[in-house]
Design a protein around this motif. Sequence first.
Motif, PDB file in Angstrom:
ATOM      1  N   MET A  37       0.854  -1.205   0.000  1.00  0.00           N
ATOM      2  CA  MET A  37       0.000   0.000   0.000  1.00  0.00           C
ATOM      3  C   MET A  37       0.883   1.246   0.000  1.00  0.00           C
ATOM      4  O   MET A  37       1.706   1.428   0.880  1.00  0.00           O
ATOM      5  CB  MET A  37      -0.897  -0.036   1.244  1.00  0.00           C
ATOM      6  N   SER A  38       0.700   2.090  -1.016  1.00  0.00           N
ATOM      7  CA  SER A  38       1.514   3.302  -1.094  1.00  0.00           C
ATOM      8  C   SER A  38       0.674   4.506  -0.711  1.00  0.00           C
ATOM      9  O   SER A  38      -0.537   4.426  -0.622  1.00  0.00           O
ATOM     10  CB  SER A  38       2.015   3.462  -2.522  1.00  0.00           C
ATOM     11  N   GLY A  39       1.340   5.628  -0.503  1.00  0.00           N
ATOM     12  CA  GLY A  39       0.620   6.871  -0.228  1.00  0.00           C
ATOM     13  C   GLY A  39       0.434   7.114   1.252  1.00  0.00           C
ATOM     14  O   GLY A  39       0.674   6.245   2.077  1.00  0.00           O
ATOM     15  N   LYS A  40       0.014   8.340   1.518  1.00  0.00           N
ATOM     16  CA  LYS A  40      -0.172   8.771   2.894  1.00  0.00           C
ATOM     17  C   LYS A  40      -1.675   8.867   3.158  1.00  0.00           C
ATOM     18  O   LYS A  40      -2.417   9.389   2.326  1.00  0.00           O
ATOM     19  CB  LYS A  40       0.486  10.149   3.045  1.00  0.00           C
ATOM     20  N   ARG A  41      -2.099   8.375   4.298  1.00  0.00           N
ATOM     21  CA  ARG A  41      -3.531   8.378   4.605  1.00  0.00           C
ATOM     22  C   ARG A  41      -3.774   9.232   5.847  1.00  0.00           C
ATOM     23  O   ARG A  41      -3.344   8.889   6.933  1.00  0.00           O
ATOM     24  CB  ARG A  41      -4.020   6.944   4.803  1.00  0.00           C
ATOM     25  N   VAL A  42      -4.444  10.351   5.643  1.00  0.00           N
ATOM     26  CA  VAL A  42      -4.653  11.314   6.719  1.00  0.00           C
ATOM     27  C   VAL A  42      -6.154  11.477   6.978  1.00  0.00           C
ATOM     28  O   VAL A  42      -6.913  11.789   6.059  1.00  0.00           O
ATOM     29  CB  VAL A  42      -4.021  12.678   6.359  1.00  0.00           C
ATOM     30  N   VAL A  43      -6.550  11.249   8.212  1.00  0.00           N
ATOM     31  CA  VAL A  43      -7.950  11.401   8.591  1.00  0.00           C
ATOM     32  C   VAL A  43      -8.118  12.772   9.240  1.00  0.00           C
ATOM     33  O   VAL A  43      -7.422  13.101  10.201  1.00  0.00           O
ATOM     34  CB  VAL A  43      -8.371  10.288   9.580  1.00  0.00           C
ATOM     35  N   ILE A  44      -8.995  13.593   8.692  1.00  0.00           N
ATOM     36  CA  ILE A  44      -9.182  14.948   9.204  1.00  0.00           C
ATOM     37  C   ILE A  44     -10.564  15.070   9.842  1.00  0.00           C
ATOM     38  O   ILE A  44     -11.576  14.736   9.226  1.00  0.00           O
ATOM     39  CB  ILE A  44      -8.958  15.989   8.084  1.00  0.00           C
ATOM     40  N   THR A  45     -10.559  15.503  11.096  1.00  0.00           N
ATOM     41  CA  THR A  45     -11.794  15.529  11.877  1.00  0.00           C
ATOM     42  C   THR A  45     -12.018  16.917  12.478  1.00  0.00           C
ATOM     43  O   THR A  45     -11.107  17.749  12.504  1.00  0.00           O
ATOM     44  CB  THR A  45     -11.721  14.523  13.039  1.00  0.00           C
ATOM     45  N   GLY A  46     -13.217  17.145  12.972  1.00  0.00           N
ATOM     46  CA  GLY A  46     -13.545  18.409  13.615  1.00  0.00           C
ATOM     47  C   GLY A  46     -15.049  18.510  13.743  1.00  0.00           C
ATOM     48  O   GLY A  46     -15.772  17.917  12.931  1.00  0.00           O
ATOM     49  N   VAL A  47     -15.524  19.250  14.734  1.00  0.00           N
ATOM     50  CA  VAL A  47     -16.974  19.347  14.945  1.00  0.00           C
ATOM     51  C   VAL A  47     -17.622  20.054  13.747  1.00  0.00           C
ATOM     52  O   VAL A  47     -16.954  20.820  13.041  1.00  0.00           O
ATOM     53  CB  VAL A  47     -17.334  20.086  16.266  1.00  0.00           C
ATOM     54  N   PRO A  48     -18.926  19.807  13.527  1.00  0.00           N
ATOM     55  CA  PRO A  48     -19.609  20.477  12.420  1.00  0.00           C
ATOM     56  C   PRO A  48     -19.445  21.997  12.513  1.00  0.00           C
ATOM     57  O   PRO A  48     -19.571  22.573  13.594  1.00  0.00           O
ATOM     58  CB  PRO A  48     -21.084  20.095  12.631  1.00  0.00           C
ATOM     59  N   GLY A  49     -19.105  22.614  11.382  1.00  0.00           N
ATOM     60  CA  GLY A  49     -18.992  24.066  11.337  1.00  0.00           C
ATOM     61  C   GLY A  49     -17.606  24.599  11.672  1.00  0.00           C
ATOM     62  O   GLY A  49     -17.390  25.806  11.653  1.00  0.00           O
ATOM     63  N   VAL A  50     -16.644  23.725  11.954  1.00  0.00           N
ATOM     64  CA  VAL A  50     -15.308  24.220  12.315  1.00  0.00           C
ATOM     65  C   VAL A  50     -14.532  24.671  11.068  1.00  0.00           C
ATOM     66  O   VAL A  50     -13.551  25.404  11.171  1.00  0.00           O
ATOM     67  CB  VAL A  50     -14.526  23.166  13.133  1.00  0.00           C
ATOM     68  N   GLY A  51     -15.005  24.217   9.900  1.00  0.00           N
ATOM     69  CA  GLY A  51     -14.355  24.638   8.655  1.00  0.00           C
ATOM     70  C   GLY A  51     -13.388  23.610   8.090  1.00  0.00           C
ATOM     71  O   GLY A  51     -12.531  23.947   7.272  1.00  0.00           O
ATOM     72  N   LYS A  52     -13.574  22.358   8.475  1.00  0.00           N
ATOM     73  CA  LYS A  52     -12.720  21.271   7.959  1.00  0.00           C
ATOM     74  C   LYS A  52     -12.635  21.282   6.449  1.00  0.00           C
ATOM     75  O   LYS A  52     -11.556  21.245   5.881  1.00  0.00           O
ATOM     76  CB  LYS A  52     -13.352  19.890   8.270  1.00  0.00           C
ATOM     77  N   THR A  53     -13.826  21.262   5.805  1.00  0.00           N
ATOM     78  CA  THR A  53     -13.855  21.098   4.358  1.00  0.00           C
ATOM     79  C   THR A  53     -13.116  22.242   3.666  1.00  0.00           C
ATOM     80  O   THR A  53     -12.342  22.016   2.731  1.00  0.00           O
ATOM     81  CB  THR A  53     -15.312  20.947   3.866  1.00  0.00           C
TER      82      THR A  53
END
Length: 190
Positions: A1-17
């Motif tokens: 498996m290649s590549g980097k896998r990053v999980v990004i979290t945060g409460v709704p409305g924090v501006g993650k997206t």
Amino acid sequence: MSGKRVVITGVPGVGKTTVIEESMKRLAGEGIPYKAVNFGTCMFETAKAEGKVEDRDQMRTLDKDVQKELQRLAGKRIGEMEGNIIVDTHASVKTPVGYLPGLPAWVLTELKPDMVVLVEADEDQILMRRMDDESRRRDPEGSRSIAEHQGINRAFAAAYGMLTGCTVQVVRNENYLLDHAVEAMARVLR
Ligand code: AMP
Ligand code: MG
């Protein structure tokens, strides 16, 4: 498996997206391509096809076992993807029966994250952002309860680190300082 896998979290409305999209643009310019996958969208596609919900914000009120099955399927689908992957999701989801872990053990083993990122901001700022967002059905919630949710998310993130050995990083997304958040996120993803 290649590549980097990053999980990004945060409460709704924090501006993650927003932070994710902007940092991906920056990295693409540097020749570091990432694919962003929205975990909620993955769950929603199944939930909608099965007639369980009409909009994505209804999912967190479904029976918790139904949510967990949708979650398992999404984890499996995303786990099979190749390359540098960002997973836009939640460390925990606030449901009527309590905080549901966004990444229980059986989801983590599919996702195999290298890192879990918590996007955080001041709870009062998050409250204001939710009130300004007409596009979503955000739950009515006070700033104290938003602060509690962010605290719970740190506890869950620590558990994810313990379960997988992934690192845990906090990125602050303060008002008028989106550039700082984007730079911090880009550093994490490089
Ligand atoms: P979002 O657009 O990121 O707010 O996600 C929409 C919805 O998807 C959330 O309110 C949850 O119901 C669901 N969701 C997203 N990620 C997860 C997860 N890891 N586990 C359970 N539900 C999730
Ligand atoms: Mg989002």
